[in-house]
Design an enzyme around this catalytic site. Structure first.
Site, PDB file in Angstrom:
ATOM      1  CG  ASP A 298      -2.300  23.370   8.136  1.00  0.00           C
ATOM      2  OD1 ASP A 298      -2.655  23.408   9.320  1.00  0.00           O
ATOM      3  OD2 ASP A 298      -1.194  22.938   7.762  1.00  0.00           O
ATOM      4  CD  GLU A 351      -3.309  26.347  12.077  1.00  0.00           C
ATOM      5  OE1 GLU A 351      -2.943  25.841  13.147  1.00  0.00           O
ATOM      6  OE2 GLU A 351      -2.807  26.049  10.986  1.00  0.00           O
TER       7      GLU A 351
END
Length: 614
Positions: A298, A351
């Site tokens: 993330d 990401e």
């Protein structure tokens, strides 16, 4: 009650000090031994450390400092699996604070915050799956169903999800699920992105062994499991990692590097060896102890840049005067190199939303070493295009075709994630213009376009239900909705996708993709070819509200092209414009191709035509 038995070797302590203990969870934390439990915690600046729990009536039992290692350890008789505990830290600041164990492998269910002694007795049944995954994931199909466990069907346990989620995902034909963060977190509204227990599956849905059971059942059903992993920041809760031993132990001491302005959280000190060890070992822990098939890392962009979300004067340049966070970059490279060395069949996914070069290039080629990168540019450009009324799409055609210019710069996954259906962005079907029929037709055509475009695919749960309300973790999905044909389409898209190497065998190279016609902005139509292993698939997408009847399309081979997907078919709720099983490419040369065919494409619809030469 305290025994001097520690069973932590000098070599273990040496590896911890060097930041090289790749199985850190086997040394630190709570480990049942004989009639008691060994407790160990890294708190180098603490004045004293005690452990307290159910087994002491919550009175503190002192632990022993092991030389200069910073590790405190002790064996407590009577402490058993299932007992709760915390470390009582007398910090360098003179305060006594009860802390959850950073290496706890189980926790109480929030809002309670104690750690729990865990001893796994689980026996895995997915040996065939794990053994078979030692192949290149780039050359395999990957369509991912992204799931927030707490709101898919609220109230289900890991064990119940192992029945219901597994059945649902296999019915739709997805190859993988990606779970929003499962590591323990105090605030459910964070969706798991504010982690306090990095080594513990959340107790909201059951025990760690019950989470193992969910993963095992998915594997036995032929479904891979990806997990969101959050090394970019952690919350400030006093009972967790923050100011752990009375100093900035896990977080960077300089707030310009140690605090995240967007999320009100703390940032790890990536330059500290022990902290790097904590994170890399944690990644390995999920892959090894829970058989996870890959990690989606993330907020990588927030790690790469020192000035991320910071204005002038709020950040400090690196040693070379640049904005790159050199320590974080080194961590990511070490992380990926270590993971792929130890678990070559898994996939690491970034990401990452910037133009940072080489995110999915191997470390020894100068890259960050990820296996895949979320294609945020494709997501932004394509959603921007389909969100416009067809009369305006003509003037924004480049938003649709631009992603092909960078489609092979990285090894991409196309994400329609939870981030795109919250915070006022509306649902996926709600982004489509027009009335309900037009919205549904637009959704179906978009999904077929997405499944055919180069790259793997990820779709957030509930998009298939065609709910016009955006997602909220507080209420869960609306299972009274049927999706009005969308689940049936997804089932067929996944089936044809998996059986068509043309759509996945050459995702990472330009030799598997070519435009047929990319510039028909007047008609709002694009068409392209995918090809591999003696198979060609032509995708034609009509983004206008008018049917295209007899649309002449150049094709590289004559003969029969079978219609394998038509999103305007009656079975999906469409108007029924189609090609009655296929077309004959017996027309003259067109679009730079040897032959051509007349194709019928319904409004807002996509058609896939397949030709096999081998």
């Amino acid at each position: 009650m305290l025994s001097t038995l520690s069973r932590i070797s000098d070599f273990d302590l040496f590896l911890i000090a060097q930041g090289r203990h790749e199985r850190l969870w086997e040394v630190l934390g709570a480990h049942v031994e004989g009639a008691g439990t060994r407790f160990a915690v890294w708190a180098p600046n603490a004045r004293d450390v005690e452990v307290a729990g159910d087994f002491t009536g919550w009175s503190g039992v002192p632990l022993e400092r092991l030389g200069s290692s910073g590790v405190w350890c002790g064996h407590v008789d009577g402490a058993a699996a299932g007992h709760r505990y915390k470390f009582r830290i007398h910090g360098a600041d003179g305060r006594w604070v009860d802390k959850a164990d950073p290496l706890a492998r189980a926790t109480e269910a929030p809002p309670r915050t104690a750690s729990v002694i865990e001893r796994s007795t689980y026996e895995w049944g997915d040996g065939e799956w794990v053994g078979a995954r030692r192949t290149d994931h780039h050359a395999r199909p990957m369509s991912v169903y992204e799931v927030h466990l707490g709101s898919w069907r609220p109230g289900l346990s890991y064990v119940e999800l192992a029945d219901q989620l597994v059945a649902y995902v296999t019915d739709l034909g997805f190859t993988h699920v990606e779970l929003l963060p499962v590591a323990e977190h105090p605030y459910g509204g964070s969706w798991g992105y504010q982690v306090t227990g990095y080594y513990a599956p959340t107790a909201r849905f059951g025990s760690p062994d019950e989470f193992r059971y969910l993963v095992d059942r998915l594997h036995q059903a032929g479904v891979g499991v990806l997990l969101d992993w959050v090394p970019a920041h952690f919350p400030k809760d006093e009972w967790a990692l923050a100011n752990f031993d009375g100093t900035h132990l896990y977080e960077h001491p300089d707030p310009r590097r140690g605090e995240h302005p967007d999320w009100g959280s703390l940032v790890f000190n990536y330059g500290r060896w022990e902290v790097r060890n904590f994170l890399i070992a944690n990644a390995l822990y999920w892959l090894e102890e829970f058989h996870i098939d890959g990690l989606r890392v993330d907020a990588v962009a927030s790690m790469l840049y020192l000035d991320y979300s910071r204005s002038h004067g709020q950040w400090e340049a690196n040693a070379y005067g640049g904005r790159e966070h050199l320590e974080a970059i080194d961590l990511l490279k070490e992380l990926n190199a270590t993971v792929y060395r130890q678990h070559p069949g898994v996939v690491m996914i970034a990401e990452e939303s910037t133009a940072y070069p080489g995110v999915s290039r191997p470390v020894d080629w100068g890259g960050l070493g990820f296996g895949l990168k979320w294609n945020m540019g494709w997501m932004h450009d394509t959603l921007g295009y389909v969100g416009r009324d067809p009369v305006h799409r003509t003037f924004h055609h480049d938003e649709l075709t631009l992603p092909s210019m960078y489609a092979f710069d990285e090894q991409f996954l196309l994400p329609i994630s939870h981030d795109e259906v919250v915070h006022g962005k509306g649902s996926l079907v709600g982004k489509m213009p027009g009335d309900r029929w037009q919205k549904l037709a637009g959704l179906r055509g978009f999904l077929a376009y997405m499944w055919a475009f180069p790259g793997k695919q990820l779709l957030f749960m509930g998009c298939e239900l065609a709910d016009e309300r955006e997602w909220s973790e507080a209420r869960g999905l609306d299972w009274t909705l049927t999706g009005e044909g969308t689940p049936d389409l997804l089932r067929d898209l996944n089936r044809v996708y998996r059986e068509s190497p043309a759509l996945w065998a050459k995702d990472t190279g330009t030799d598997g993709f070519g435009w047929i016609r990319h510039d028909d902005r007047a008609s709002n139509v694009v068409s392209f070819l995918r090809h591999a292993d003696g198979e060609m698939l032509a995708c034609v997408v009509n983004f206008s509200g008018l049917p295209r009847i007899g649309y002449r399309l150049g094709l590289p081979e004559g003969g029969r092209w079978e219609e394998v997907v038509n999103t305007d078919a009656h079975v999906y709720g469409g108007s029924g414009v189609g090609n009655f099983g296929g077309v004959e490419a017996d027309g003259p040369a067109a679009d730079g191709r040897a032959r051509s065919a007349e194709v019928h494409v319904g409004p807002y619809a996509a058609v896939w035509l397949r030709h096999r030469t081998a």
